[in-house]
Each structure stands twice: as C-alpha cells, then as structure tokens.
Scaffold this motif. Sequence first.
Motif, PDB file in Angstrom:
ATOM      1  N   UNK A 119     -14.372  -0.076  12.211  1.00  0.00           N
ATOM      2  CA  UNK A 119     -13.140   0.084  11.413  1.00  0.00           C
ATOM      3  C   UNK A 119     -13.457  -0.018   9.920  1.00  0.00           C
ATOM      4  N   UNK A 120     -14.323  -0.947   9.546  1.00  0.00           N
ATOM      5  CA  UNK A 120     -14.704  -1.131   8.148  1.00  0.00           C
ATOM      6  C   UNK A 120     -15.352   0.131   7.577  1.00  0.00           C
ATOM      7  N   UNK A 121     -16.175   0.790   8.378  1.00  0.00           N
ATOM      8  CA  UNK A 121     -16.817   2.019   7.928  1.00  0.00           C
ATOM      9  C   UNK A 121     -15.792   3.124   7.702  1.00  0.00           C
ATOM     10  N   UNK A 122     -14.810   3.202   8.581  1.00  0.00           N
ATOM     11  CA  UNK A 122     -13.749   4.198   8.416  1.00  0.00           C
ATOM     12  C   UNK A 122     -12.905   3.901   7.173  1.00  0.00           C
ATOM     13  N   UNK A 123     -12.679   2.624   6.896  1.00  0.00           N
ATOM     14  CA  UNK A 123     -11.917   2.231   5.709  1.00  0.00           C
ATOM     15  C   UNK A 123     -12.646   2.676   4.441  1.00  0.00           C
ATOM     16  N   UNK A 124     -13.953   2.533   4.420  1.00  0.00           N
ATOM     17  CA  UNK A 124     -14.744   2.961   3.262  1.00  0.00           C
ATOM     18  C   UNK A 124     -14.604   4.461   3.021  1.00  0.00           C
ATOM     19  N   UNK A 125     -14.621   5.219   4.094  1.00  0.00           N
ATOM     20  CA  UNK A 125     -14.485   6.683   3.980  1.00  0.00           C
ATOM     21  C   UNK A 125     -13.101   7.041   3.435  1.00  0.00           C
ATOM     22  N   UNK A 126     -12.080   6.389   3.955  1.00  0.00           N
ATOM     23  CA  UNK A 126     -10.705   6.658   3.511  1.00  0.00           C
ATOM     24  C   UNK A 126     -10.532   6.297   2.039  1.00  0.00           C
ATOM     25  N   UNK A 127     -11.069   5.139   1.654  1.00  0.00           N
ATOM     26  CA  UNK A 127     -10.961   4.691   0.267  1.00  0.00           C
ATOM     27  C   UNK A 127     -11.648   5.672  -0.679  1.00  0.00           C
ATOM     28  N   UNK A 128     -12.831   6.119  -0.296  1.00  0.00           N
ATOM     29  CA  UNK A 128     -13.564   7.085  -1.125  1.00  0.00           C
ATOM     30  C   UNK A 128     -12.781   8.387  -1.268  1.00  0.00           C
ATOM     31  N   UNK A 129     -12.189   8.848  -0.176  1.00  0.00           N
ATOM     32  CA  UNK A 129     -11.419  10.092  -0.191  1.00  0.00           C
ATOM     33  C   UNK A 129     -10.195   9.993  -1.103  1.00  0.00           C
ATOM     34  N   UNK A 130      -9.644   8.798  -1.243  1.00  0.00           N
ATOM     35  CA  UNK A 130      -8.459   8.619  -2.068  1.00  0.00           C
ATOM     36  C   UNK A 130      -8.785   8.112  -3.471  1.00  0.00           C
ATOM     37  N   UNK A 131     -10.060   8.150  -3.825  1.00  0.00           N
ATOM     38  CA  UNK A 131     -10.453   7.796  -5.184  1.00  0.00           C
ATOM     39  C   UNK A 131     -10.428   6.311  -5.488  1.00  0.00           C
ATOM     40  N   UNK A 132     -10.510   5.492  -4.459  1.00  0.00           N
ATOM     41  CA  UNK A 132     -10.526   4.037  -4.644  1.00  0.00           C
ATOM     42  C   UNK A 132     -11.977   3.559  -4.729  1.00  0.00           C
TER      43      UNK A 132
ATOM     44  N   UNK B 120     -16.944  -1.119  -6.256  1.00  0.00           N
ATOM     45  CA  UNK B 120     -16.657  -1.894  -7.463  1.00  0.00           C
ATOM     46  C   UNK B 120     -15.698  -3.035  -7.154  1.00  0.00           C
ATOM     47  N   UNK B 121     -14.686  -2.773  -6.334  1.00  0.00           N
ATOM     48  CA  UNK B 121     -13.700  -3.800  -5.997  1.00  0.00           C
ATOM     49  C   UNK B 121     -14.336  -4.947  -5.209  1.00  0.00           C
ATOM     50  N   UNK B 122     -15.238  -4.599  -4.290  1.00  0.00           N
ATOM     51  CA  UNK B 122     -15.929  -5.630  -3.510  1.00  0.00           C
ATOM     52  C   UNK B 122     -16.816  -6.468  -4.420  1.00  0.00           C
ATOM     53  N   UNK B 123     -17.526  -5.803  -5.333  1.00  0.00           N
ATOM     54  CA  UNK B 123     -18.410  -6.520  -6.265  1.00  0.00           C
ATOM     55  C   UNK B 123     -17.610  -7.423  -7.182  1.00  0.00           C
ATOM     56  N   UNK B 124     -16.457  -6.933  -7.668  1.00  0.00           N
ATOM     57  CA  UNK B 124     -15.611  -7.733  -8.565  1.00  0.00           C
ATOM     58  C   UNK B 124     -15.014  -8.925  -7.831  1.00  0.00           C
ATOM     59  N   UNK B 125     -14.669  -8.728  -6.551  1.00  0.00           N
ATOM     60  CA  UNK B 125     -14.102  -9.808  -5.747  1.00  0.00           C
ATOM     61  C   UNK B 125     -15.084 -10.956  -5.582  1.00  0.00           C
TER      62      UNK B 125
ATOM     63  N   UNK C 143       0.843  -1.204   0.000  1.00  0.00           N
ATOM     64  CA  UNK C 143       0.000   0.000   0.000  1.00  0.00           C
ATOM     65  C   UNK C 143       0.872   1.246   0.000  1.00  0.00           C
ATOM     66  N   UNK C 144       0.285   2.365  -0.417  1.00  0.00           N
ATOM     67  CA  UNK C 144       1.031   3.622  -0.391  1.00  0.00           C
ATOM     68  C   UNK C 144       1.193   4.066   1.059  1.00  0.00           C
ATOM     69  N   UNK C 145       2.219   4.874   1.304  1.00  0.00           N
ATOM     70  CA  UNK C 145       2.482   5.346   2.667  1.00  0.00           C
ATOM     71  C   UNK C 145       1.299   6.160   3.193  1.00  0.00           C
ATOM     72  N   UNK C 146       0.703   6.963   2.308  1.00  0.00           N
ATOM     73  CA  UNK C 146      -0.427   7.801   2.716  1.00  0.00           C
ATOM     74  C   UNK C 146      -1.644   6.962   3.101  1.00  0.00           C
ATOM     75  N   UNK C 147      -1.946   5.961   2.285  1.00  0.00           N
ATOM     76  CA  UNK C 147      -3.105   5.114   2.546  1.00  0.00           C
ATOM     77  C   UNK C 147      -2.918   4.306   3.824  1.00  0.00           C
ATOM     78  N   UNK C 148      -1.725   3.747   3.989  1.00  0.00           N
ATOM     79  CA  UNK C 148      -1.456   2.939   5.172  1.00  0.00           C
ATOM     80  C   UNK C 148      -1.500   3.784   6.442  1.00  0.00           C
TER      81      UNK C 148
END
Length: 315
Positions: free
Chosen positions: A197-210, A214-219, A162-167
């Motif tokens: 924690x999962x909810x916070x991860x979703x917010x972080x991912x959205x903020x970083x353009x991830x 779509x990734x969950x659906x593809x998985x 992962x990127x330093x910022x994301x981690x």
Amino acid sequence: MAISTALRGLASLSRQAIPVASVCARELQTKGFATDALSRKDVAYMLDNRDDPEVDAAIKDYMKSVYSGSAPAEAPEETLELASKIERKYVAAQIVDYGMLNISVPLGATGAPVKRYAEELMKLGSKAGFECPATEVAKHITEKTLTAETAKEMLVRIKPFTSAEFNAALTDALLAVEAESGGSVMLDGSSDGYKKFAEKVKVIATAQGIPWKLLVAAKSGGDDTVKKDYAAWLQSARVADATAELSVFAAEATTKLDKHLTKTVEQVRTEQAASMALLKKKIASAKGAKWATAFAADLEAVEAYDRAMASGASA
C-alpha cells in the motif's frame, strides 16, 4: 481549504458574543499589561485599541500562548470548559474580522500581488493565535488517526483533510491491496500489505505533484537544505491555494455583475439606497474607527457623485 476561507468562516461568528468596550480598554491600559499576564476578558476589552503597538503585541502573545497550551493559569471562574473554548474562538473571530477589512483582494492579479495576499492572510492568522496551516492540519490528522488500526480506518478519518481526487485514488489503491492479500491492511510497517500500500501511495503522490520524499525528510527533521526546500514548497502551495481561491472570487464577482446589469434603473436605485442605509448604520455603530471613517468619506463621495449626475440629468 483556502486560508482566507477558513479565516472568514471564523470571522462570521457573532460579534455580539464578546463585547468590546473602549472605556474598559483605556482602564486596562493603566494596569501595566505589558508586564502582567492578560486574562481572556482583558483581551476582549482591548480589541478596539490594537493601533497601540503594545496592545497588539500583548494580544498576539496571549493568543499564541492559549493555542499552544502555555497560557498562564487564571483565577477560577464560574464557567464551563465549553464556554471557555467558545470565548477563545470569539476573541480570535474579532481579530480576524477587523483584520480582513485591511486586506485587499487582488482579483485578476498574478505573481507578487497574490504572494502578498497569501502572506497577509498568514500574518492575520498568526495574530489570531493560529499556527501555520500545515502544522494545524498535521496536528488534526495525528489526533484523528491516533487510534486507527487499519489503513481503511485511517483513510476514513483523514478524508476531511484531503482532496476528493486524492482520497479516491488512495481508496482504490487500498481496495486493490486488500483484494490481493485477502484481508485488511493493518498499520504495521513490517507487514506485506502495508508495504504494498505504501508503494502505491508513493506513486499516487508523485502523479499528483506531491513531493513525498521532501515531506518525509522534513517530518524527520532534515538538514538545512531540506528545511529550506520545505519552506519554499509551503510558500508555493499557499500561493497556488490563494490563486485558486481568487479565481473563485472572480467568477462570483462576474456572475453578480452580470446579474446586476440585467436590472432596471429603479431596481438598482432601490438596492443602492438599501445598501447605503445599512452601511451608514454600521459606520455609526463603529464610533469613529479608522475603517469607518474611511468608509464614511467614500460614501459621501458616492452620494455627491449621484447628486451631481441627477442634477445634470434633470437640467
């Protein structure tokens, strides 16, 4: 990590570890390799004859089968497992090394040239036996996190991917949840700590353009629309990655050029003579390879130009 950076890192491995003999390659071509299973040594010997479509296809199939774990059983050899793995990596390094010579780097370009550059890197990786980078990374992450019991353990193990910022953002979010709950966050989907924690991860991912939805659906498989959107996202991510890498290349080239322009004429001539001598040695050792022939023609043209310029200056 950029695709070409990974490929070039592999190509930097010593070429001398696996000999490539054209005589042996010609002998092996008489064995009917198109229908018989190749061995590791067969692949190593045939690397200098990849202009032959059958040879190229056979090597590509072999590398894919090796990395997917479906390679046919070979006769036992007096070798260690580690040595076998190293040999496989060096075979791939040879493929990458030669392949990189045929990929032009579109410095300063945007759009189609960058997309072409990213696609050619992907094709080269496939020839060397690698899967899509996203698949490779997913496998490594799964392997690393398989025995993790807490979210903290998981973040430590996925840090290299992962990127330093994301981690850092994930770590801060986890610390906040742990402080609120008063303990470790277990990797248990039914626990309150995990859900927060999962909810916070979703917010972080959205903020970083991830595109986490779509990734969950593809998985989980997804329908044709999901698969199409996922493929489009992967392609855009590769182009963005290539663009970032090309920017670094351009900056490095500019720095080297600026440094070169501050040198005296004698310094430039001395360095040029040394580079020419080194290139001639490489051309001679290549023994008529296509790229060597092309380099030899370019070198002759450069030397002719230098002689003409020297003649004009002295007249």
